[in-house]
Design a protein around this motif. Structure first.
Motif, PDB file in Angstrom:
ATOM      1  N   ALA A  80      50.099   4.948   7.954  1.00 44.81           N
ATOM      2  CA  ALA A  80      48.718   5.374   7.699  1.00 44.81           C
ATOM      3  C   ALA A  80      47.752   4.202   7.830  1.00 44.81           C
ATOM      4  O   ALA A  80      46.656   4.335   8.393  1.00 44.81           O
ATOM      5  N   GLY A  81      48.140   3.042   7.322  1.00 48.22           N
ATOM      6  CA  GLY A  81      47.290   1.864   7.452  1.00 48.22           C
ATOM      7  C   GLY A  81      47.077   1.468   8.901  1.00 48.22           C
ATOM      8  O   GLY A  81      45.963   1.094   9.298  1.00 48.22           O
ATOM      9  N   HIS A  82      48.133   1.541   9.694  1.00 50.60           N
ATOM     10  CA  HIS A  82      48.003   1.230  11.120  1.00 50.60           C
ATOM     11  C   HIS A  82      47.033   2.201  11.788  1.00 50.60           C
ATOM     12  O   HIS A  82      46.184   1.789  12.590  1.00 50.60           O
ATOM     13  N   CYS A  83      47.141   3.479  11.461  1.00 49.42           N
ATOM     14  CA  CYS A  83      46.243   4.475  12.061  1.00 49.42           C
ATOM     15  C   CYS A  83      44.796   4.225  11.657  1.00 49.42           C
ATOM     16  O   CYS A  83      43.872   4.407  12.468  1.00 49.42           O
ATOM     17  N   ALA A  84      44.566   3.813  10.404  1.00 46.56           N
ATOM     18  CA  ALA A  84      43.203   3.545   9.951  1.00 46.56           C
ATOM     19  C   ALA A  84      42.562   2.386  10.694  1.00 46.56           C
ATOM     20  O   ALA A  84      41.333   2.311  10.788  1.00 46.56           O
ATOM     21  N   ASP A  85      43.377   1.480  11.224  1.00 51.72           N
ATOM     22  CA  ASP A  85      42.849   0.366  12.015  1.00 51.72           C
ATOM     23  C   ASP A  85      42.739   0.697  13.490  1.00 51.72           C
ATOM     24  O   ASP A  85      42.198  -0.099  14.263  1.00 51.72           O
ATOM     25  N   TYR A 207      31.233   1.690  15.262  1.00 50.30           N
ATOM     26  CA  TYR A 207      32.645   1.845  15.592  1.00 50.30           C
ATOM     27  C   TYR A 207      32.874   1.437  17.033  1.00 50.30           C
ATOM     28  O   TYR A 207      32.300   2.015  17.964  1.00 50.30           O
ATOM     29  N   VAL A 208      33.692   0.420  17.212  1.00 51.36           N
ATOM     30  CA  VAL A 208      34.101  -0.013  18.538  1.00 51.36           C
ATOM     31  C   VAL A 208      35.611   0.213  18.641  1.00 51.36           C
ATOM     32  O   VAL A 208      36.374  -0.371  17.867  1.00 51.36           O
ATOM     33  N   PRO A 209      36.073   1.074  19.538  1.00 49.23           N
ATOM     34  CA  PRO A 209      37.514   1.306  19.657  1.00 49.23           C
ATOM     35  C   PRO A 209      38.256  -0.001  19.896  1.00 49.23           C
ATOM     36  O   PRO A 209      37.857  -0.810  20.745  1.00 49.23           O
ATOM     37  N   PRO A 210      39.311  -0.282  19.113  1.00 46.63           N
ATOM     38  CA  PRO A 210      40.053  -1.537  19.286  1.00 46.63           C
ATOM     39  C   PRO A 210      40.802  -1.545  20.604  1.00 46.63           C
ATOM     40  O   PRO A 210      41.093  -0.494  21.175  1.00 46.63           O
ATOM     41  N   PRO A 211      41.117  -2.724  21.107  1.00 44.59           N
ATOM     42  CA  PRO A 211      41.891  -2.794  22.348  1.00 44.59           C
ATOM     43  C   PRO A 211      43.267  -2.174  22.161  1.00 44.59           C
ATOM     44  O   PRO A 211      43.858  -2.245  21.079  1.00 44.59           O
ATOM     45  N   ARG A 212      43.748  -1.558  23.205  1.00 44.28           N
ATOM     46  CA  ARG A 212      45.054  -0.904  23.119  1.00 44.28           C
ATOM     47  C   ARG A 212      46.158  -1.944  22.974  1.00 44.28           C
ATOM     48  O   ARG A 212      46.137  -2.983  23.622  1.00 44.28           O
ATOM     49  N   GLU A 213      47.094  -1.657  22.103  1.00 44.29           N
ATOM     50  CA  GLU A 213      48.275  -2.504  21.945  1.00 44.29           C
ATOM     51  C   GLU A 213      49.447  -1.630  21.543  1.00 44.29           C
ATOM     52  O   GLU A 213      49.256  -0.587  20.908  1.00 44.29           O
ATOM     53  N   GLN A 341      39.225  -4.877  -5.731  1.00 43.13           N
ATOM     54  CA  GLN A 341      39.054  -4.159  -4.476  1.00 43.13           C
ATOM     55  C   GLN A 341      37.924  -4.746  -3.631  1.00 43.13           C
ATOM     56  O   GLN A 341      38.009  -4.742  -2.404  1.00 43.13           O
ATOM     57  N   THR A 342      36.882  -5.244  -4.284  1.00 44.36           N
ATOM     58  CA  THR A 342      35.805  -5.880  -3.525  1.00 44.36           C
ATOM     59  C   THR A 342      36.309  -7.143  -2.849  1.00 44.36           C
ATOM     60  O   THR A 342      36.005  -7.412  -1.672  1.00 44.36           O
ATOM     61  N   LEU A 343      37.073  -7.956  -3.574  1.00 49.04           N
ATOM     62  CA  LEU A 343      37.642  -9.173  -2.979  1.00 49.04           C
ATOM     63  C   LEU A 343      38.568  -8.827  -1.816  1.00 49.04           C
ATOM     64  O   LEU A 343      38.557  -9.500  -0.776  1.00 49.04           O
ATOM     65  N   VAL A 344      39.378  -7.789  -1.985  1.00 45.47           N
ATOM     66  CA  VAL A 344      40.284  -7.381  -0.906  1.00 45.47           C
ATOM     67  C   VAL A 344      39.499  -7.012   0.341  1.00 45.47           C
ATOM     68  O   VAL A 344      39.843  -7.419   1.466  1.00 45.47           O
ATOM     69  N   GLN A 345      38.415  -6.256   0.170  1.00 43.51           N
ATOM     70  CA  GLN A 345      37.622  -5.831   1.324  1.00 43.51           C
ATOM     71  C   GLN A 345      36.918  -7.007   1.983  1.00 43.51           C
ATOM     72  O   GLN A 345      36.853  -7.100   3.216  1.00 43.51           O
ATOM     73  N   LEU A 346      36.381  -7.921   1.179  1.00 48.94           N
ATOM     74  CA  LEU A 346      35.615  -9.034   1.736  1.00 48.94           C
ATOM     75  C   LEU A 346      36.515 -10.080   2.392  1.00 48.94           C
ATOM     76  O   LEU A 346      36.090 -10.747   3.349  1.00 48.94           O
ATOM     77  N   GLU A 347      37.731 -10.231   1.894  1.00 47.80           N
ATOM     78  CA  GLU A 347      38.631 -11.258   2.430  1.00 47.80           C
ATOM     79  C   GLU A 347      39.463 -10.747   3.607  1.00 47.80           C
ATOM     80  O   GLU A 347      40.202 -11.515   4.209  1.00 47.80           O
ATOM     81  N   THR A 348      39.326  -9.476   3.926  1.00 50.87           N
ATOM     82  CA  THR A 348      40.126  -8.890   5.003  1.00 50.87           C
ATOM     83  C   THR A 348      39.243  -8.599   6.204  1.00 50.87           C
ATOM     84  O   THR A 348      38.217  -7.926   6.069  1.00 50.87           O
ATOM     85  N   PRO A 349      39.606  -9.080   7.381  1.00 53.17           N
ATOM     86  CA  PRO A 349      38.835  -8.724   8.580  1.00 53.17           C
ATOM     87  C   PRO A 349      38.933  -7.227   8.851  1.00 53.17           C
ATOM     88  O   PRO A 349      39.933  -6.585   8.507  1.00 53.17           O
ATOM     89  N   ASP A 350      37.910  -6.677   9.467  1.00 54.83           N
ATOM     90  CA  ASP A 350      37.857  -5.227   9.661  1.00 54.83           C
ATOM     91  C   ASP A 350      39.060  -4.699  10.433  1.00 54.83           C
ATOM     92  O   ASP A 350      39.543  -3.606  10.149  1.00 54.83           O
ATOM     93  N   ARG A 351      39.561  -5.466  11.392  1.00 44.92           N
ATOM     94  CA  ARG A 351      40.681  -5.008  12.202  1.00 44.92           C
ATOM     95  C   ARG A 351      41.962  -4.823  11.369  1.00 44.92           C
ATOM     96  O   ARG A 351      42.925  -4.196  11.818  1.00 44.92           O
TER      97      ARG A 351
END
Length: 416
Positions: A80-85, A207-213, A341-351
């Motif tokens: 699920a996490g992979h799909c969300a990214d 929203y910018v679709p991420p590069p395919r991998e 949760q705020t720290l988790v969001q701010l310290e994590t890149p969007d990808r």
């Protein structure tokens, strides 16, 4: 490719600083949809549990309903996490809610057709457990895309307020609808799921679709590796895991209500609601005034206060004092949740936000389930009061130990 952008999102930061957060259209849609979806889930779980007990009169089968929702979540969380990214998060959450609406509709059909059985309830519970991690990962990773970073902490607090209101309102509405029939509960849940799905589908963000991998074990496990390599995130997420694991007293509240406080089922309802009331009050405060400095120390202190409140509750023989202490525990836990949760969001890149959110969700689910098991195990060894007191003391010790083991967390000053 030029990313799609909501017409109301131009100059978002300037306008949101000047007006209430609720004037920000994407955030408002998100919060309304969040209220509807959580209320629907609370009502649906209430109805399924009641229906199962009505059919079988078995406490074991009630436990199986929870187990059948928890186990498939373990298998699907990282995916699920992979799909969300990789996907548009709003549409992903909308699709999850649409599936839950279908499940509610199937419950209506089975009930009307007199074909409802124990196996049907367990099978649909299994489906709910498998789909919910996709919804939670998408929700957690979506919010940071809707507001400027400096307003994220207030937005997280506002989201917590909405969640607590939903947790209180959902079962209450479901209980009233039971006066009509269980079908009314299922139908209302289905309608709320559909409305929330539409609201999530309308949420717009850059929203910018991420590069395919290629999808590999490395990409799916990237969230775990990212957290393991970041002491700040590892400290924050593991702090919550062990605090809830040791300090949770929810599983033993029926014993306190019946044997220790002697307040019966009505008192049990108030005991269960008290932490949510405390969380709601603190969430409202933090939605207006976020924590600016010393966030690491305040996080650790909040966890210690939570442990102290649990110890006090374990020793209390006064119903009113017990309610107050549980409300304090809910408020302290809310401070911990919002900061972490705020720290988790701010310290994590969007990808990476989806995969990190999935791991965070996995830790939260494991702490809740294992916490109930730990409460039962220690109650068998130390008695009910001893179990709660020992758990609260362990939570305090965890707070002290984490201040030494995770220096980046303890020394973190500002959220941003």
């Amino acid at each position: 490719m030029t990313p799609s952008r909501d017409s109301s999102s131009s100059s978002v930061e300037a306008r949101t600083d000047e007006t209430s957060l609720l004037r920000h259209a994407p955030l408002r849609r998100f919060l309304i949809a969040r209220f509807g979806s959580i209320s629907a889930q609370q009502m649906l779980m209430l109805a399924i549990s009641w229906h199962m007990y009505d059919l079988t009169s078995s406490a074991w089968d009630l436990g199986l309903v929870g187990l059948f929702q928890f186990v498939p979540g373990l298998a699907t969380t990282l995916v699920a996490g992979h799909c969300a990214d990789r996907m548009h998060r709003g549409r992903m959450v909308a699709a999850c809610l649409a599936v839950q609406a279908v499940i509610a509709a199937l419950l209506v059909i089975a009930t009307v057709g007199h074909s409802m059985t124990r196996d049907v309830l367990l099978g649909l519970s299994l489906a709910l457990g498998a789909i919910r991690p996709f919804q939670m990962a998408g929700q957690q990773a979506l919010l940071p895309m809707l507001v400027p970073q400096k307003l994220l902490a207030r937005s997280m607090a506002l989201g917590t307020v909405v969640q607590q209101i939903s947790v209180i309102a959902g079962p209450a509405i479901g209980g009233m609808l039971f006066a009509v029939s269980v079908i009314a509960v299922y139908l209302t849940s289905a309608v709320l799921f559909c409305v929330s799905a539409v609201m999530y589908a309308w949420v717009r963000y850059d929203y910018v679709p991420p590069p395919r991998e290629p999808v590999t074990a490395n990409t799916i496990l990237a969230g775990l590796r990212f957290i393991w390599g970041n002491p700040l995130l590892l400290g924050g997420i593991s702090l919550d895991l062990f605090a809830v694991l040791f300090g949770g007293a929810t599983a033993l509240l029926p014993v306190y209500a019946k044997q220790i406080l002697h307040v019966g089922p009505q008192g049990l309802g108030l005991l269960r609601s008290a932490p949510a009331v405390g969380a709601l009050c603190v969430g409202l405060f933090l939605s207006r005034r976020s924590i600016i400095s010393g966030v690491g120390k305040k996080l650790l202190v909040a966890v210690a206060i939570y442990g102290c409140a649990i110890v006090g509750f374990g020793l209390s023989r006064s119903f009113s004092v017990s309610l107050l202490l549980l409300a304090i525990s809910g408020g302290a836990d809310t401070i911990s949740v919002i900061v972490r949760q705020t720290l988790v969001q701010l310290e994590t890149p969007d990808r990476m936000r989806g995969r990190v959110a999935a791991v965070n969700t996995l830790f939260i689910g494991a702490s809740n389930q294992l916490g109930e098991f730990e409460s039962g195990l220690t109650a068998a060894s130390f008695g009910v009061v001893g179990s709660v007191v020992v758990g609260g003391c362990a939570t305090i010790l965890v707070s002290l130990a984490w201040s030494r083991l995770f220096k980046p967390l303890a020394r973190r000053d500002a959220l941003h």
